[in-house]
Design an enzyme around this catalytic site. Structure first.
Site, PDB file in Angstrom:
ATOM      1  N   GLU A 146      -6.666   4.829   8.004  1.00 34.19           N
ATOM      2  CA  GLU A 146      -6.487   6.242   7.628  1.00 34.19           C
ATOM      3  C   GLU A 146      -7.756   6.794   6.987  1.00 34.19           C
ATOM      4  O   GLU A 146      -8.102   7.960   7.187  1.00 34.19           O
ATOM      5  CB  GLU A 146      -5.260   6.377   6.706  1.00 34.19           C
ATOM      6  CG  GLU A 146      -3.969   6.210   7.498  1.00 34.19           C
ATOM      7  CD  GLU A 146      -2.787   5.626   6.719  1.00 34.19           C
ATOM      8  OE1 GLU A 146      -2.812   5.637   5.479  1.00 34.19           O
ATOM      9  OE2 GLU A 146      -1.844   5.148   7.387  1.00 34.19           O
ATOM     10  N   GLU A 172      -4.790  -4.706  10.798  1.00 36.76           N
ATOM     11  CA  GLU A 172      -3.765  -3.672  10.955  1.00 36.76           C
ATOM     12  C   GLU A 172      -4.018  -2.908  12.253  1.00 36.76           C
ATOM     13  O   GLU A 172      -4.808  -1.946  12.266  1.00 36.76           O
ATOM     14  CB  GLU A 172      -3.819  -2.688   9.786  1.00 36.76           C
ATOM     15  CG  GLU A 172      -3.588  -3.307   8.436  1.00 36.76           C
ATOM     16  CD  GLU A 172      -3.086  -2.279   7.416  1.00 36.76           C
ATOM     17  OE1 GLU A 172      -2.009  -2.513   6.853  1.00 36.76           O
ATOM     18  OE2 GLU A 172      -3.746  -1.253   7.218  1.00 36.76           O
ATOM     19  N   HIS A 197      -9.338   1.083   5.286  1.00 37.06           N
ATOM     20  CA  HIS A 197      -8.050   1.374   5.930  1.00 37.06           C
ATOM     21  C   HIS A 197      -8.283   2.362   7.079  1.00 37.06           C
ATOM     22  O   HIS A 197      -9.114   3.265   6.973  1.00 37.06           O
ATOM     23  CB  HIS A 197      -7.068   1.965   4.911  1.00 37.06           C
ATOM     24  CG  HIS A 197      -5.664   1.974   5.423  1.00 37.06           C
ATOM     25  ND1 HIS A 197      -5.221   2.918   6.312  1.00 37.06           N
ATOM     26  CD2 HIS A 197      -4.624   1.133   5.213  1.00 37.06           C
ATOM     27  CE1 HIS A 197      -3.950   2.652   6.626  1.00 37.06           C
ATOM     28  NE2 HIS A 197      -3.565   1.576   5.967  1.00 37.06           N
ATOM     29  N   ASN A 251       0.879  -1.175   0.000  1.00 36.46           N
ATOM     30  CA  ASN A 251       0.000   0.000   0.000  1.00 36.46           C
ATOM     31  C   ASN A 251       0.913   1.220   0.000  1.00 36.46           C
ATOM     32  O   ASN A 251       1.461   1.588   1.029  1.00 36.46           O
ATOM     33  CB  ASN A 251      -0.892  -0.023   1.248  1.00 36.46           C
ATOM     34  CG  ASN A 251      -1.715   1.243   1.391  1.00 36.46           C
ATOM     35  OD1 ASN A 251      -1.801   2.055   0.449  1.00 36.46           O
ATOM     36  ND2 ASN A 251      -2.326   1.431   2.554  1.00 36.46           N
ATOM     37  N   TRP A 252       1.046   1.820  -1.187  1.00 36.85           N
ATOM     38  CA  TRP A 252       2.005   2.938  -1.319  1.00 36.85           C
ATOM     39  C   TRP A 252       1.498   4.214  -0.669  1.00 36.85           C
ATOM     40  O   TRP A 252       2.250   5.176  -0.526  1.00 36.85           O
ATOM     41  CB  TRP A 252       2.289   3.206  -2.799  1.00 36.85           C
ATOM     42  CG  TRP A 252       3.000   2.090  -3.513  1.00 36.85           C
ATOM     43  CD1 TRP A 252       3.568   0.972  -2.957  1.00 36.85           C
ATOM     44  CD2 TRP A 252       3.223   1.995  -4.927  1.00 36.85           C
ATOM     45  NE1 TRP A 252       4.132   0.196  -3.947  1.00 36.85           N
ATOM     46  CE2 TRP A 252       3.938   0.796  -5.154  1.00 36.85           C
ATOM     47  CE3 TRP A 252       2.895   2.804  -6.022  1.00 36.85           C
ATOM     48  CZ2 TRP A 252       4.327   0.402  -6.440  1.00 36.85           C
ATOM     49  CZ3 TRP A 252       3.270   2.405  -7.288  1.00 36.85           C
ATOM     50  CH2 TRP A 252       3.986   1.214  -7.494  1.00 36.85           C
ATOM     51  N   SER A 293       3.945  -1.829  10.368  1.00 39.30           N
ATOM     52  CA  SER A 293       5.398  -1.919  10.565  1.00 39.30           C
ATOM     53  C   SER A 293       5.939  -3.314  10.255  1.00 39.30           C
ATOM     54  O   SER A 293       6.911  -3.755  10.867  1.00 39.30           O
ATOM     55  CB  SER A 293       5.783  -1.476  11.980  1.00 39.30           C
ATOM     56  OG  SER A 293       5.432  -0.111  12.180  1.00 39.30           O
ATOM     57  N   GLY A 328       3.119  -0.962   4.208  1.00 46.40           N
ATOM     58  CA  GLY A 328       3.192   0.463   3.881  1.00 46.40           C
ATOM     59  C   GLY A 328       4.616   0.861   3.535  1.00 46.40           C
ATOM     60  O   GLY A 328       5.108   0.623   2.431  1.00 46.40           O
ATOM     61  N   GLY A 329       5.314   1.448   4.485  1.00 48.94           N
ATOM     62  CA  GLY A 329       6.652   2.001   4.248  1.00 48.94           C
ATOM     63  C   GLY A 329       7.619   1.053   3.570  1.00 48.94           C
ATOM     64  O   GLY A 329       8.360   1.451   2.641  1.00 48.94           O
TER      65      GLY A 329
HETATM   66  P1  13P Z   1       3.365   0.572   7.600  1.00 48.39           P
HETATM   67  O1  13P Z   1       3.850  -0.735   7.011  1.00 48.39           O
HETATM   68  O2  13P Z   1       4.089   1.767   7.055  1.00 48.39           O
HETATM   69  O3  13P Z   1       3.302   0.525   9.094  1.00 48.39           O
HETATM   70  O4  13P Z   1       1.850   0.754   7.080  1.00 48.39           O
HETATM   71  C1  13P Z   1       0.971  -0.295   7.199  1.00 48.39           C
HETATM   72  C2  13P Z   1      -0.258   0.056   6.449  1.00 48.39           C
HETATM   73  O5  13P Z   1      -0.992   0.946   6.843  1.00 48.39           O
HETATM   74  C3  13P Z   1      -0.545  -0.693   5.225  1.00 48.39           C
HETATM   75  O6  13P Z   1      -1.843  -0.466   4.790  1.00 48.39           O
END
Ligand code: 13P
Length: 256
Positions: A101, A172, A99, A9-10, A218, A239-240
């Site tokens: 967010e 998550e 998600h 997930n960019w 993470s 994510g990252g």
């Molecule tokens: P991180 O891997 O950056 O913690 O993000 C996870 C995420 O929200 C994937 O949707």
């Protein structure tokens, strides 16, 4: 046999040039994938067409294109939104829904997510449905009930065939997203086993065994192998660590 999935997930990152380079490198260098392995690139909307062409040109059917959101309506006066048919036209097969967010920063309710789920299923899309508790709920020990309610509010109106054919769940925990604090392998396994138990009670044990449950928060090149070694962890939503080939490739290799 249920699928193992690693999805990147960019979020709102990478230029089109950076993203193209990344996807080329990853597909060229990826390890041989088993039949039940899938790698998904969930790109910003503006990158979909370019990344679709790269995936197509490589001819590996186990790499798929994903989007990070979708509106529940098919068309109309919804400024700034994107429809499922627009995503399909770009070659998208997976869409992230729910998600944290989107829930927290953009106020998306369980009911709105339920409508999106219905719209995507009617369009024959795959859904990466996110759930996960905030820190205060974890500290109060109420994470199981919290996640169960998220699933029942937006998913459990579906029939078994719809669940089995369209839904992947991504757990998550919000306290682990972008924080560098990963759920321990035990915490991840416990929640995934709980989700599978709830699926079994709500539907049946075969359906529970068939649905993939991904971990996100993470997850990185160092901890992916331990996390994915858990019986009920079927991959990750990343994510990252999905933004660089050096960190994403080891996560792909960690799929069992
Ligand atoms: P991180 O891997 O950056 O913690 O993000 C996870 C995420 O929200 C994937 O949707």
């Amino acid at each position: 046999m249920r699928k193992n999935i690693v999805a990147g997930n960019w979020k709102m990152n990478l230029s089109i040039a950076e993203a193209s380079n990344l996807v080329e490198t990853i597909i060229d260098a990826a390890p041989a994938l088993r039949e039940n392995h899938v790698v998904v690139f969930c790109t910003p909307f503006t990158h979909l067409q370019t990344i679709a062409k790269i995936i197509d040109s490589k001819g590996h059917s186990q790499f798929a294109l994903g989007a990070q959101n979708c509106n529940d309506q098919i068309a109309g006066a919804f400024t700034g939104e994107i429809s499922v048919n627009m995503l399909k036209e770009m070659g998208v097969t997976y869409v992230i829904i729910g998600h944290s967010e989107r829930r927290q920063l953009f106020g998306e309710s369980s009911d709105f997510l339920k409508k999106k789920v219905d719209t995507l299923i009617a369009a024959n899309m795959q859904i990466l449905f996110c759930c996960g508790e905030p820190l205060e709920i974890r500290n109060a020990g109420e994470q199981n009930q919290y996640v169960q309610k998220q699933l029942s509010d937006s998913l459990f109106h579906l029939d078994a065939a719809q669940m089995k054919n369209h839904i992947t769940i991504a757990y998550e925990p919000i306290w682990a997203i972008g924080t560098g604090v990963t759920a321990s392998t035990q915490q991840a396994q416990d929640m995934h086993a709980h989700i599978r138990h709830v699926l079994s009670e709500t539907y049946d044990s075969q359906l529970a065994a068939d649905i993939s449950i991904l971990y996100g928060g993470s997850c990185n090149a160092q901890n992916a192998e331990d996390l994915f070694a858990n019986e009920d962890v079927d991959g990750g939503l990343i994510g990252g660590a999905a933004l660089k080939s050096e960190t994403f490739l080891p996560i792909i290799s960690a799929m069992h």
